[in-house]
Design a protein around this motif. Structure first.
Motif, PDB file in Angstrom:
ATOM      1  N   VAL A 133      -3.096  70.141  42.885  1.00 40.39           N
ATOM      2  CA  VAL A 133      -2.441  69.976  44.187  1.00 40.39           C
ATOM      3  C   VAL A 133      -2.151  71.359  44.794  1.00 40.39           C
ATOM      4  N   ALA A 134      -1.654  72.278  43.959  1.00 45.78           N
ATOM      5  CA  ALA A 134      -1.327  73.626  44.467  1.00 45.78           C
ATOM      6  C   ALA A 134      -2.580  74.331  44.965  1.00 45.78           C
ATOM      7  N   LEU A 135      -3.671  74.249  44.186  1.00 45.05           N
ATOM      8  CA  LEU A 135      -4.915  74.899  44.607  1.00 45.05           C
ATOM      9  C   LEU A 135      -5.428  74.293  45.911  1.00 45.05           C
ATOM     10  N   ALA A 136      -5.318  72.947  46.006  1.00 46.54           N
ATOM     11  CA  ALA A 136      -5.767  72.285  47.233  1.00 46.54           C
ATOM     12  C   ALA A 136      -4.899  72.715  48.413  1.00 46.54           C
ATOM     13  N   ARG A 137      -3.625  72.895  48.150  1.00 46.40           N
ATOM     14  CA  ARG A 137      -2.674  73.243  49.206  1.00 46.40           C
ATOM     15  C   ARG A 137      -2.950  74.631  49.791  1.00 46.40           C
ATOM     16  N   VAL A 138      -3.545  75.539  49.000  1.00 47.12           N
ATOM     17  CA  VAL A 138      -3.858  76.886  49.511  1.00 47.12           C
ATOM     18  C   VAL A 138      -5.366  77.072  49.658  1.00 47.12           C
ATOM     19  N   SER A 139      -6.109  75.951  49.647  1.00 47.33           N
ATOM     20  CA  SER A 139      -7.561  76.036  49.747  1.00 47.33           C
ATOM     21  C   SER A 139      -7.983  76.553  51.116  1.00 47.33           C
ATOM     22  N   PRO A 140      -9.153  77.194  51.187  1.00 39.95           N
ATOM     23  CA  PRO A 140      -9.666  77.585  52.503  1.00 39.95           C
ATOM     24  C   PRO A 140     -10.120  76.360  53.314  1.00 39.95           C
ATOM     25  N   LEU A 141     -10.298  75.224  52.670  1.00 36.74           N
ATOM     26  CA  LEU A 141     -10.758  74.015  53.365  1.00 36.74           C
ATOM     27  C   LEU A 141      -9.575  73.270  53.965  1.00 36.74           C
ATOM     28  N   LYS A 142      -9.626  73.082  55.264  1.00 39.58           N
ATOM     29  CA  LYS A 142      -8.504  72.497  55.976  1.00 39.58           C
ATOM     30  C   LYS A 142      -8.202  71.069  55.515  1.00 39.58           C
ATOM     31  N   TRP A 143      -9.269  70.263  55.370  1.00 43.09           N
ATOM     32  CA  TRP A 143      -9.037  68.855  55.018  1.00 43.09           C
ATOM     33  C   TRP A 143      -8.394  68.717  53.641  1.00 43.09           C
ATOM     34  N   LEU A 144      -8.746  69.655  52.742  1.00 43.36           N
ATOM     35  CA  LEU A 144      -8.159  69.626  51.404  1.00 43.36           C
ATOM     36  C   LEU A 144      -6.669  69.981  51.472  1.00 43.36           C
ATOM     37  N   ARG A 145      -6.361  70.963  52.313  1.00 42.33           N
ATOM     38  CA  ARG A 145      -4.948  71.338  52.493  1.00 42.33           C
ATOM     39  C   ARG A 145      -4.158  70.160  53.042  1.00 42.33           C
ATOM     40  N   TRP A 146      -4.770  69.430  53.981  1.00 37.98           N
ATOM     41  CA  TRP A 146      -4.090  68.287  54.584  1.00 37.98           C
ATOM     42  C   TRP A 146      -3.817  67.182  53.580  1.00 37.98           C
ATOM     43  N   ILE A 147      -4.801  66.866  52.765  1.00 40.57           N
ATOM     44  CA  ILE A 147      -4.618  65.818  51.757  1.00 40.57           C
ATOM     45  C   ILE A 147      -3.474  66.190  50.827  1.00 40.57           C
ATOM     46  N   ALA A 148      -3.509  67.453  50.354  1.00 40.29           N
ATOM     47  CA  ALA A 148      -2.469  67.897  49.432  1.00 40.29           C
ATOM     48  C   ALA A 148      -1.101  67.870  50.110  1.00 40.29           C
ATOM     49  N   ALA A 149      -1.051  68.278  51.371  1.00 34.58           N
ATOM     50  CA  ALA A 149       0.224  68.272  52.097  1.00 34.58           C
ATOM     51  C   ALA A 149       0.749  66.846  52.229  1.00 34.58           C
ATOM     52  N   GLY A 150      -0.153  65.894  52.480  1.00 38.54           N
ATOM     53  CA  GLY A 150       0.240  64.495  52.592  1.00 38.54           C
ATOM     54  C   GLY A 150       0.796  63.954  51.279  1.00 38.54           C
ATOM     55  N   TRP A 151       0.090  64.261  50.210  1.00 35.55           N
ATOM     56  CA  TRP A 151       0.508  63.854  48.868  1.00 35.55           C
ATOM     57  C   TRP A 151       1.921  64.356  48.582  1.00 35.55           C
ATOM     58  N   ILE A 152       2.133  65.635  48.863  1.00 38.38           N
ATOM     59  CA  ILE A 152       3.439  66.228  48.603  1.00 38.38           C
ATOM     60  C   ILE A 152       4.511  65.571  49.467  1.00 38.38           C
TER      61      ILE A 152
END
Ligand SMILES: Nc1ncnc2c1ncn2[C@@H]1O[C@H](COP(=O)(O)OP(=O)(O)OP(=O)(O)O)[C@@H](O)[C@H]1O
Ligand SMILES: [Mg+2]
Lengths: 215, 250
Positions: free
Chosen positions: A35-54
């Motif tokens: 989740v942390a890696l996704a949250r700081v990923s360069p990929l926007k959609w991945l950051r969004w998913i992780a932000a939603g999860w959190i």
């Protein structure tokens, strides 16, 4: 009176409390890392998913998360034992909180570190593994231990779905012995003896970190 | 392509924006192999921006940047190639605090060049000796003085055996008594033939090593000249004002 039989029953509850904490924490570490890696990923959609999860797991009570998983998994065709459902809920819960703690720690590593790594030509893996994560881990230890304490206490909510961990075991013994004050006093003491040293450890690490960064 | 071969870095009509802010305007610059360039100008004039574009720490809006025949595009491979060949030294050193001096120097050769540990260590020790800090190899950055840390940062960049080095105000975070040891290291590097672009206000250094001094203001290269002519006879009013201020402070 509280006899050896009651104590053994409480002991089994304690073992389950520790087991649930260990499972939730271990699962939380693995998935929280992702989740942390996704949250700081360069990929926007991945950051969004992780932000939603959190947001979902930080924005709702753990109790409700336990209910949803406990009653929801069978609807999806899974029928895990009670401890399995609780473990899944605790893992998901922990992954969101640890993910957010580590996201903060990763972003607290000074930007110059990433720049130096870039300038040396280090790729994503080396940059994370060798430069950013070791520093972020150190920064996050106090908060991570703080969350471990929360999680340990949070396992008591598993009682609500009928799972017999320490708190639920206490309820049962108290109902049988008509000594609620004594029983819950004992149980409170056990929680305290588990949590307090951890809190102290977290606090000590925090002070040491503050001293190191002030240098 | 013969005849252009000795041009190592070429910037053509480079434009750079930060959001709406126009940070570099029509920047054209060629750097020959072995050439030493000192870049100066007032705060906010775009000096850091210019050298950070060369190794793609910043992306440009338009124009071309070519380093040793590789054109810098958004292609990750081109970026990697150029970063491998161009070393950079920062004002704040940016050493990795959780690694020893030796480990700092070994990391990139191990991970990027994929050399063996033995080879990485030999290279690291060679360059640490070269910046005269070989005896501190097992220490952590926090145990060293600022001047020592900056020399380690130079050694760390050299361990990748770059063909050019970029310096962004390498001495301006240092206590005055440590400036000389770092400048001496840079002079040694220059004498060995390294291609260098140095953002610095150390005008003594510029006189001693620079082949060209470039003056920037408001994102533009306003003037460039050989150091003697540059200092003796600045063409622009802005340059004169800037030099007056710098020399008054030193
Ligand atoms: N990341 C950024 N986002 C927005 N604006 C920026 C950014 N970096 C630099 N700038 C702006 O671009 C301009 C040029 O900055 P730059 O750092 O290149 O100047 P400089 O010549 O290196 O100045 P100094 O001598 O203070 O280091 C400045 O006005 C600065 O405020
Ligand atoms: Mg600058």
């Amino acid at each position: 009176m509280i006899g050896p039989q009651e104590l053994a029953f409480l002991g089994r509850g304690l073992m389950w409390t520790l087991a649930l904490t260990a499972i939730g924490f271990t699962g939380g570490i693995v998935f929280g890392f992702l989740v942390a890696l996704a949250r700081v990923s360069p990929l926007k959609w991945l950051r969004w998913i992780a932000a939603g999860w959190i947001a979902v797991f930080q924005g709702t009570p753990l109790l409700m998360q336990l209910f949803v998983v406990y009653f929801g998994l069978p609807l999806l065709g899974f029928s895990p034992p009670a401890w399995g459902a609780v473990a899944v809920a605790l893992t998901a819960h922990a992954s969101a909180f640890l993910g957010e703690i580590w996201r903060g720690a990763i972003q607290a590593v000074p930007g110059g570190q990433t720049e130096a790594a870039h300038a040396l030509g280090l790729g994503y893996r080396a940059r994370m593994r060798d430069v950013i994560l070791p520093q972020a881990l150190r920064l996050s230890l106090p908060a991570t231990i703080g969350f471990l304490v929360q999680l340990l206490k949070g396992t008591s909510l598993a009682a609500i779905v009928g799972f017999i961990e320490l708190t639920r075991a206490g309820q049962i013994v108290s109902n049988q012995t008509f000594k609620p004050l004594l029983v819950f006093g004992l149980i409170g003491l056990i929680y305290f003896l588990l949590c307090w040293p951890l809190s102290r450890l977290g606090r000590r690490m925090e002070l040491r970190l503050a001293a190191a960064t002030a240098r | 392509m013969a005849g252009t071969d000795d041009i190592l870095i070429r910037m053509e009509k480079v434009e750079k924006y930060y959001g709406n802010f126009h940070a570099m305007r029509d920047v054209n610059l060629t750097v020959r192999r072995g050439e030493k360039i000192v870049l100066c100008g007032p705060s906010g004039s775009g000096k850091s921006t210019l050298i950070r574009c060369i190794n793609h720490l910043e992306a440009i809006r338009s124009g071309r940047i070519v380093v040793d025949g590789t054109e810098l595009t958004d292609n990750p491979q081109a970026i990697d190639t150029i970063r491998r060949e161009v070393g950079m030294v920062f004002q704040q050193f940016n050493l990795f605090p959780h690694m020893t001096v030796l480990e700092n120097c070994m990391l990139a050769p191990l991970r990027v060049r994929k050399v063996s540990r033995a080879e990485a260590e030999a290279t690291a020790r060679k360059y640490l000796d070269r910046v005269r800090i070989g005896n501190q190899a097992e220490k952590y950055p926090a145990q060293l003085s600022g001047g020592q840390q900056q020399r380690v940062a130079i050694a760390r960049a050299l361990c990748m055996e770059p063909i050019a080095m970029l310096f962004d105000e390498p001495t301006s975070a240092l206590d005055p008594e440590m400036v000389k040891e770092v400048l001496d290291t840079m002079i040694g590097l220059a004498n060995d033939g390294m291609t260098m672009i140095c953002v610095t206000h150390e005008m003594g250094f510029a006189r001693q090593v620079a082949d060209r001094v470039i003056f920037m203001a408001e994102g533009q290269i306003l003037e460039e000249n050989q150091p003697d002519a540059f200092f003796r006879n600045p063409r622009h009013e802005r340059t004169r004002a800037f030099l007056g201020e710098i020399l008054a402070h030193h």
